[in-house]
Structures are given as structure tokens and as C-alpha cells.
Design an enzyme around this catalytic site. Structure first.
Site, PDB file in Angstrom:
ATOM      1  N   SER A 144       0.865  -1.181   0.000  1.00 41.31           N
ATOM      2  CA  SER A 144       0.000   0.000   0.000  1.00 41.31           C
ATOM      3  C   SER A 144       0.899   1.228   0.000  1.00 41.31           C
ATOM      4  O   SER A 144       2.059   1.147   0.424  1.00 41.31           O
ATOM      5  CB  SER A 144      -0.849  -0.009   1.280  1.00 41.31           C
ATOM      6  OG  SER A 144      -1.394   1.274   1.521  1.00 41.31           O
ATOM      7  N   TYR A 157      -2.393  -1.157  10.432  1.00 41.02           N
ATOM      8  CA  TYR A 157      -2.291  -1.313   8.975  1.00 41.02           C
ATOM      9  C   TYR A 157      -0.950  -0.784   8.476  1.00 41.02           C
ATOM     10  O   TYR A 157      -0.248  -1.446   7.703  1.00 41.02           O
ATOM     11  CB  TYR A 157      -3.450  -0.567   8.303  1.00 41.02           C
ATOM     12  CG  TYR A 157      -3.564  -0.768   6.810  1.00 41.02           C
ATOM     13  CD1 TYR A 157      -4.053  -1.963   6.279  1.00 41.02           C
ATOM     14  CD2 TYR A 157      -3.205   0.244   5.915  1.00 41.02           C
ATOM     15  CE1 TYR A 157      -4.172  -2.147   4.910  1.00 41.02           C
ATOM     16  CE2 TYR A 157      -3.324   0.067   4.539  1.00 41.02           C
ATOM     17  CZ  TYR A 157      -3.816  -1.123   4.045  1.00 41.02           C
ATOM     18  OH  TYR A 157      -3.935  -1.301   2.679  1.00 41.02           O
TER      19      TYR A 157
HETATM   20  N1  LIG Z   1      -8.400  -0.716  -2.281  1.00 44.22           N
HETATM   21  C1  LIG Z   1      -7.414   0.094  -1.924  1.00 44.22           C
HETATM   22  O1  LIG Z   1      -7.557   1.319  -1.947  1.00 44.22           O
HETATM   23  C2  LIG Z   1      -6.092  -0.474  -1.468  1.00 44.22           C
HETATM   24  C3  LIG Z   1      -5.044   0.423  -1.300  1.00 44.22           C
HETATM   25  C4  LIG Z   1      -3.806  -0.072  -0.878  1.00 44.22           C
HETATM   26  C5  LIG Z   1      -3.647  -1.415  -0.652  1.00 44.22           C
HETATM   27  N2  LIG Z   1      -4.676  -2.268  -0.832  1.00 44.22           N
HETATM   28  C6  LIG Z   1      -4.430  -3.681  -0.553  1.00 44.22           C
HETATM   29  O2  LIG Z   1      -4.925  -4.463  -1.612  1.00 44.22           O
HETATM   30  C7  LIG Z   1      -5.257  -5.770  -1.118  1.00 44.22           C
HETATM   31  C8  LIG Z   1      -6.617  -6.158  -1.642  1.00 44.22           C
HETATM   32  O3  LIG Z   1      -7.596  -5.282  -1.104  1.00 44.22           O
HETATM   33  P1  LIG Z   1      -8.897  -4.808  -1.895  1.00 44.22           P
HETATM   34  O4  LIG Z   1      -8.846  -3.344  -1.970  1.00 44.22           O
HETATM   35  O5  LIG Z   1      -9.074  -5.603  -3.136  1.00 44.22           O
HETATM   36  O6  LIG Z   1     -10.036  -5.129  -0.835  1.00 44.22           O
HETATM   37  P2  LIG Z   1     -11.050  -6.349  -0.714  1.00 44.22           P
HETATM   38  O7  LIG Z   1     -11.609  -6.253   0.658  1.00 44.22           O
HETATM   39  O8  LIG Z   1     -11.975  -6.340  -1.863  1.00 44.22           O
HETATM   40  O9  LIG Z   1     -10.099  -7.598  -0.880  1.00 44.22           O
HETATM   41  C9  LIG Z   1      -9.429  -8.220   0.148  1.00 44.22           C
HETATM   42  C10 LIG Z   1      -9.522  -9.697  -0.109  1.00 44.22           C
HETATM   43  O10 LIG Z   1      -8.754 -10.394   0.878  1.00 44.22           O
HETATM   44  C11 LIG Z   1      -9.556 -11.442   1.396  1.00 44.22           C
HETATM   45  N3  LIG Z   1      -9.110 -11.756   2.743  1.00 44.22           N
HETATM   46  C12 LIG Z   1      -9.123 -10.949   3.815  1.00 44.22           C
HETATM   47  N4  LIG Z   1      -8.639 -11.610   4.882  1.00 44.22           N
HETATM   48  C13 LIG Z   1      -8.311 -12.856   4.448  1.00 44.22           C
HETATM   49  C14 LIG Z   1      -7.767 -13.981   5.073  1.00 44.22           C
HETATM   50  N5  LIG Z   1      -7.472 -13.974   6.377  1.00 44.22           N
HETATM   51  N6  LIG Z   1      -7.557 -15.094   4.349  1.00 44.22           N
HETATM   52  C15 LIG Z   1      -7.859 -15.131   3.021  1.00 44.22           C
HETATM   53  N7  LIG Z   1      -8.391 -14.073   2.375  1.00 44.22           N
HETATM   54  C16 LIG Z   1      -8.609 -12.960   3.082  1.00 44.22           C
HETATM   55  C17 LIG Z   1     -10.969 -10.889   1.353  1.00 44.22           C
HETATM   56  O11 LIG Z   1     -11.944 -11.916   1.431  1.00 44.22           O
HETATM   57  C18 LIG Z   1     -10.963 -10.199   0.006  1.00 44.22           C
HETATM   58  O12 LIG Z   1     -11.214 -11.099  -1.048  1.00 44.22           O
HETATM   59  C19 LIG Z   1      -5.108  -5.693   0.396  1.00 44.22           C
HETATM   60  O13 LIG Z   1      -3.886  -6.244   0.796  1.00 44.22           O
HETATM   61  C20 LIG Z   1      -5.137  -4.196   0.684  1.00 44.22           C
HETATM   62  O14 LIG Z   1      -4.434  -3.852   1.852  1.00 44.22           O
HETATM   63  C21 LIG Z   1      -5.904  -1.821  -1.222  1.00 44.22           C
END
Ligand SMILES: NC(=O)c1ccc[n+]([C@@H]2O[C@H](COP(=O)([O-])OP(=O)(O)OC[C@H]3O[C@@H](n4cnc5c(N)ncnc54)[C@H](O)[C@@H]3O)[C@@H](O)[C@H]2O)c1
Length: 256
Positions: A144, A157
Site C-alpha cells: 500500500s 495497517y
Molecule cells: N483498495 C485500496 O484502496 C487499497 C489500497 C492499498 C492497498 N490495498 C491492498 O490491496 C489488497 C486487496 O484489497 P482490496 O482493496 O481488493 O479489498 P477487498 O476487501 O476487496 O479484498 C481483500 C480480499 O482479501 C480477502 N481476505 C481478507 N482476509 C483474508 C484472510 N485472512 N484469508 C484469506 N483471504 C482474506 C478478502 O476476502 C478479500 O477477497 C489488500 O492487501 C489491501 O491492503 C488496497
């Protein structure tokens, strides 16, 4: 373009958002996909159909990456699914919003164990496999912008993603002799379920967009494009780096 023909790829947390977009992008480019999530429901059945429609193999491995032994098991099942594993995308992640002085041990553990411990032991299992089989490998961590910039009220986080930065840098050096590349992708604000609450709040969205030079959120598909580049041979000399994908957010400065 079929950069991943006959490659087997595991994307953790691939049942929504960025992980799902990565799985679909890899499938479009010819890969067999191992999906992962904590539960198997109707949405996952639909995703399996979507990936199969590209003509590739797909398997869903149920497991919770926040539990050290589960992440080992997920990797083992992913390796067994199609007989080999080429690329690991550590995407699963969670965040919790609280004042620092109110963070519970339960929430701290959930965030740190999902975002860091799961990556640590999942990657360790993949590396043991690559070493044993004398195979190259590629690892991409979904970090991130908050591996670099602050995020008040999200201290666990930030600690997890900051830890992921140093884990990646350390492993790049340790794993290069094994022909394993590892990099971080650092998204800014991407329109996914993790941001649902903020996206529904007009004032918060206004504040957010003011901080982004491109004045919009990114899409999961845009992140998947960068992940696909880093996973491909186009990035064969890239290891130990973080790639920001944030519309200019991280190094943003303007005078009024
Ligand atoms: N969306 C953003 O703005 C953003 C920004 C920076 C980083 N990220 C990172 O991107 C990644 C994906 O996030 P996203 O935005 O797609 O959100 P999201 O909530 O749609 O996806 C997260 C996924 O991880 C899965 N998950 C969570 N805990 C889990 C576990 N213990 N075991 C297995 N699966 C698990 C969830 O079911 C989901 O499918 C994350 O690591 C998040 O920190 C997202």
C-alpha cells in the site's frame, strides 16, 4: 498477449477487488489460476466460470491466511492443484480504523496476521518448494502507499505494510541466488469493497480526491495490469522494488 501460458498462479484473497482483477487478468493472458478465500459462496462459483471461459484451469483453495498454518496449507494445496506453482501474489489484506489508544489486541492481531504473518509463512512455503524443486519463482506482495506515507487512525495497517516493505527488500537479496524475484505493489485509493464506506461518504471522498493529482480513484484492473507486468518476463531484471500506483498521491505537493 499470452505472457502466462501454462503458468500456474496463486492469488490470495482473490474473491473480490484487486485480487479478483489480478486472477482475471492472469487468466486472460493464459494462466491457470488458484483462487483463495476464507469462504466458498455463489460469487466464487461465478468467478470460477469467468476464468474457465478463458479456457484455463482454475481451482479454489479455501483458507485463512491470517492463521500461520493455514497459509502453509494454502500454498501446499496450490502447488498440488496443477502439479507446480510459478507465481505467488500475496494479495489478501484487511484494515481496521481506530484511534491508536483504542486499538484492541484482537484487531491488531487480525491486521498483522493477515497482512504480514500470512505473507511471511506463505512465501516461506513457496520458497522451500522452489528450492527443493530447483525452480525459479516470482512473488508479488500487495502492499500500500501506507508502506511509505502515514495513515492516522490505521496504525496497525501502517505497521503491517511497513513491515511488508522491509520483508520484501530483505527477501529480494536473500532469494536472488535462488532465481526468485520479489516486489511490492503499492496502491493508493482503489475502488474496491475495502473502501465501500468511504466511497459512500461525499465529504470524505472530496477530501480524498483533493489529495490525488489525477483527481480520481484507481480501478482494480489498473492494479492488475501492473501486477501482470511484474509477474511477467518483461520484468525479468526487477526485484526488491516497490511500484506505486496511486494517481500521484504519494509524492503530491501543491502551493495554493
Ligand atoms: N483498495 C485500496 O484502496 C487499497 C489500497 C492499498 C492497498 N490495498 C491492498 O490491496 C489488497 C486487496 O484489497 P482490496 O482493496 O481488493 O479489498 P477487498 O476487501 O476487496 O479484498 C481483500 C480480499 O482479501 C480477502 N481476505 C481478507 N482476509 C483474508 C484472510 N485472512 N484469508 C484469506 N483471504 C482474506 C478478502 O476476502 C478479500 O477477497 C489488500 O492487501 C489491501 O491492503 C488496497
Amino acid at each position: 498477449m499470452e505472457r502466462f501460458k501454462d503458468k500456474n498462479i496463486l492469488v490470495t484473497g482473490s474473491t473480490s477487488g484487486i485480487g479478483q482483477a489480478c486472477a482475471e487478468r492472469f487468466a486472460k493472458e493464459g494462466a491457470n489460476i488458484i483462487l483463495n478465500g476464507r469462504h466458498f459462496a455463489d460469487d466464487e462459483k461465478q468467478l470460477i466460470k469467468t476464468i474457465e471461459a478463458y479456457g484455463n484451469k482454475v481451482k479454489f483453495v479455501q483458507g485463512d491466511v491470517s492463521k500461520g498454518m493455514d497459509s502453509v496449507g494454502i500454498l501446499q494445496q496450490a502447488i498440488d492443484a496443477f502439479g507446480s506453482l510459478d507465481i505467488l501474489v500475496n494479495n489478501a489484506g484487511v484494515e481496521r480504523n481506530a484511534n491508536f489508544w483504542e486499538v484492541t489486541e484482537e484487531d491488531y492481531d487480525l491486521v498483522m496476521h493477515t497482512n504480514l504473518k500470512g505473507v511471511f509463512f506463505g512465501t516461506q512455503t513457496f520458497v522451500k518448494y522452489c528450492r527443493k524443486e530447483n525452480r525459479p519463482g516470482v512473488v508479488i506482495n500487495m502492499s500500500s502507499v501506507h508502506e511509505e506515507i502515514i495513515f492516522p487512525h490505521f496504525s496497525a495497517y501502517c505497521a503491517s505494510k511497513g513491515g511488508l516493505k522491509m520483508l520484501m527488500r530483505n527477501l529480494a537479496t536473500e532469494l536472488a541466488p535462488l532465481n526468485i524475484r520479489i516486489n511490492n505493489v503499492a496502491p493508493g485509493a482503489i475502488a474496491t469493497p475495502i473502501n465501500q464506506k468511504m466511497m459512500a461518504d461525499k465529504d470524505k471522498m472530496k477530501g480524498l480526491l483533493e489529495n490525488i493529482p489525477m483527481k480520481r480513484m484507481g480501478t482494480p484492473e489498473e492494479v492488475a495490469g501492473l501486477v501482470a507486468f511484474l509477474a511477467s518476463d518483461d520484468a525479468s531484471y526487477v526485484t526488491g522494488s516497490t511500484y506505486f500506483i496511486d494517481g500521484g498521491l504519494t509524492y503530491h505537493y501543491e502551493e495554493q
